[in-house]
Design a protein around this motif. Structure first.
Motif, PDB file in Angstrom:
ATOM      1  N   UNK A 133       3.015   4.258   2.318  1.00 18.53           N
ATOM      2  CA  UNK A 133       2.404   2.922   2.264  1.00 18.53           C
ATOM      3  C   UNK A 133       0.922   2.986   1.887  1.00 18.53           C
ATOM      4  N   UNK A 134       0.228   4.035   2.375  1.00 15.03           N
ATOM      5  CA  UNK A 134      -1.213   4.061   2.083  1.00 15.03           C
ATOM      6  C   UNK A 134      -1.497   4.269   0.599  1.00 15.03           C
ATOM      7  N   UNK A 135      -0.591   5.005  -0.072  1.00  8.45           N
ATOM      8  CA  UNK A 135      -0.785   5.182  -1.515  1.00  8.45           C
ATOM      9  C   UNK A 135      -0.626   3.860  -2.248  1.00  8.45           C
ATOM     10  N   UNK A 136       0.436   3.144  -1.865  1.00  8.37           N
ATOM     11  CA  UNK A 136       0.678   1.848  -2.499  1.00  8.37           C
ATOM     12  C   UNK A 136      -0.495   0.911  -2.263  1.00  8.37           C
ATOM     13  N   UNK A 137      -0.963   0.925  -1.017  1.00  5.68           N
ATOM     14  CA  UNK A 137      -2.054   0.008  -0.683  1.00  5.68           C
ATOM     15  C   UNK A 137      -3.326   0.376  -1.445  1.00  5.68           C
ATOM     16  N   UNK A 151      -6.806  -1.716  -4.694  1.00  8.84           N
ATOM     17  CA  UNK A 151      -7.954  -0.902  -5.072  1.00  8.84           C
ATOM     18  C   UNK A 151      -9.159  -1.632  -5.626  1.00  8.84           C
ATOM     19  N   UNK A 152      -9.248  -1.773  -6.957  1.00  8.05           N
ATOM     20  CA  UNK A 152     -10.467  -2.307  -7.554  1.00  8.05           C
ATOM     21  C   UNK A 152     -10.803  -3.697  -7.032  1.00  8.05           C
ATOM     22  N   UNK A 203       3.264   7.211  -9.338  1.00  5.29           N
ATOM     23  CA  UNK A 203       3.131   7.888  -8.040  1.00  5.29           C
ATOM     24  C   UNK A 203       4.242   8.921  -7.775  1.00  5.29           C
ATOM     25  N   UNK A 204       5.526   8.568  -8.014  1.00  3.86           N
ATOM     26  CA  UNK A 204       6.552   9.576  -7.738  1.00  3.86           C
ATOM     27  C   UNK A 204       6.359  10.863  -8.539  1.00  3.86           C
ATOM     28  N   UNK A 236      -3.271  11.161  -2.878  1.00  2.00           N
ATOM     29  CA  UNK A 236      -4.124  10.085  -2.362  1.00  2.00           C
ATOM     30  C   UNK A 236      -5.536  10.189  -2.953  1.00  2.00           C
ATOM     31  N   UNK A 237      -6.100  11.383  -2.941  1.00  2.00           N
ATOM     32  CA  UNK A 237      -7.444  11.574  -3.505  1.00  2.00           C
ATOM     33  C   UNK A 237      -7.462  11.238  -4.998  1.00  2.00           C
ATOM     34  N   UNK A 238      -6.388  11.621  -5.671  1.00  2.00           N
ATOM     35  CA  UNK A 238      -6.300  11.351  -7.106  1.00  2.00           C
ATOM     36  C   UNK A 238      -6.274   9.853  -7.372  1.00  2.00           C
TER      37      UNK A 238
END
Lengths: 273, 172
Positions: free
Chosen positions: A62-66, A71-72, B10-11, B32-34
């Motif tokens: 979820x944190x990646x999606x968020x 983001x911007x 992402x995948x 995540x950092x990327x």
């Protein structure tokens, strides 16, 4: 036609135009050693896909999606908001600094209850000065092992501890370590920017009976050449220390404050311990 | 919305990061950092150019920085941290190789592993891989050849020992 070893790779990787590909294929097939080589490379490709392709089907964290979705846009909103806050914070700070030097003396008076907060910038600044110049051992656990770092420090401080993300402020986590505090373990996280400038976040829990405010505004204190912002929130005290100007340190402190505030709100209701 | 194109990547970023680092946590940190870096530099991406190559370039840079930083730091204190336990429910030859694959892969030098994974797992052309990593195409090809040669040795020469090493760690 002369071919070379690298043509075996080109063949396996579909890098050859069709006409040449069939010639190379014939050349490879004519020699058992070459054929085995091509077969081994194709097999590696197959194994890699078998081993790692299942990850493509995993649900996205979820944190990646968020991060991506908000983001911007969020950054712009946050920038506007923090501009306002920064001005307010600086006004507040000017008063705190003027007073800070005098309150600082109180910590040497043993007859008064020890104000954990008063000792904070001194301890944090010393910890910064000791560890930040280290080339080989700046931290005990490096950022590459952040999950372990989080588990370990949370266990030792008996409260959920996580290193804030300061990437947007230009600082990447180097790692962290456990340090002896006044009467309990404290955590130190170290960060570094691309210019190699480091700063540390010193994080302590407060004893239930400790004197001093449970919540406090940002305070600023300079200890020798180390600038420190420090504050308390909930049962924790924080100090951000660095050989940076106050203006450089301020937005970072603000970012830490915002992220850690969120953490305490979610992660430490009294029952959770 | 352009960012959805990033979500769609992402995948693949996660697959690549996992193969590259060999560890679940490190891999997701890397992704995540990327993503954060990509968003902070979002204005620099020109729509119409290859977002995948651009993002993988960022991941490459983040990875190189992390490795550099890790080289300055001491080893992890917890010997089990990040250890990948492989699933070995059967003992067929392929499964034995599959279970040793991750550890064999991690024994390749980083720069060889990157090229190998971009070309074979991600299906980048030599040209795209060269562009992504900022290398001449000849360097990409020589690293690829060395990676394949070494991986073949690791998998075939020592496939059995590789598997039993993993087993020992599991027992412990």
């Amino acid at each position: 036609m002369m071919f070379s070893e690298s043509d075996i790779h080109r063949l396996v990787d579909d890098e050859l135009p069709p006409a040449q590909a069939s010639e190379v294929a014939a050349w490879v097939a004519a020699d058992p050693a070459r054929a085995r080589q091509a077969e081994a490379y194709r097999r590696q490709r197959g194994l890699l896909h078998q081993r790692y392709d299942p990850l493509l089907g995993e649900p996205m964290p979820a944190d990646m999606l968020e991060t991506v979705r908000s983001g911007p846009a969020r950054k712009r909103a946050a920038a506007n908001q923090s501009m306002f806050r920064r001005v307010a914070g600086l006004l507040l700070l000017t008063g705190a600094c003027a007073a800070g030097g005098w309150f600082g003396h109180a910590r040497f008076d043993k007859s008064a209850p020890v104000d954990a907060m008063a000792a904070l910038p001194q301890r944090a600044a010393v910890a910064f000065a000791v560890y930040s110049p280290e080339v080989r051992h700046p931290v005990e656990v490096s950022a590459s092992d952040e999950a372990h770092l989080t588990r370990w420090l949370s266990a030792r401080l008996a409260t959920p501890v996580r290193a804030p993300i300061l990437g947007p402020q230009g600082f990447q986590l180097v790692g962290g370590r456990l340090l002896p505090g006044e009467d309990r373990p404290v955590a130190q996280f170290m960060y570094q920017n691309t210019a190699g400038k480091r700063l540390t976040l010193y994080l302590s829990t407060l004893a239930p009976g400790a004197a001093g405010p449970r919540e406090s505004a940002f305070r600023f204190e300079r200890v020798r050449n180390v600038n420190n912002f420090y504050w308390a929130e909930g049962n924790r005290a924080y100090a951000l220390s660095g050989d940076l100007s106050r203006e450089e340190l301020m937005p970072v402190a603000r970012a830490v404050f915002e992220q850690m505030g969120k953490n305490t709100a979610e992660a430490s209701p009294p029952a959770a311990k | 919305m352009e960012q959805e194109a990033l979500v769609a990547l992402i995948p693949r970023l996660r697959r690549y990061a996992r193969a590259l680092t060999g560890e679940r946590f490190r891999a997701d940190d890397l992704v995540q950092d990327t993503l954060e870096r990509a968003l902070s530099k979002w204005a620099l991406w020109r729509p119409g150019t290859d977002l995948r190559a651009w993002t993988f370039t960022i991941m490459h840079n983040v990875f190189v920085n992390q490795v550099r930083r890790a080289a300055l730091a001491p080893e992890s204190l917890d010997p089990d941290a990040g250890l990948e336990l492989e699933d070995r429910s059967a003992s067929a030859d392929t499964l034995a190789q599959l279970s040793g694959l991750n550890s064999a892969l991690q024994r390749l030098p980083d720069e060889q592993r990157e090229v190998l994974l971009l070309v074979t797992l991600e299906g980048f052309s030599y040209d795209e891989a060269a562009h992504t990593l900022g290398l001449p195409i000849g360097t990409v090809m020589s690293r690829l050849a060395r990676a394949r040669g070494r991986l073949a040795l690791l998998l075939e020469g020592d496939g059995a020992t590789g598997a039993s090493q993993v087993q020992l760690k599991v027992v412990k």
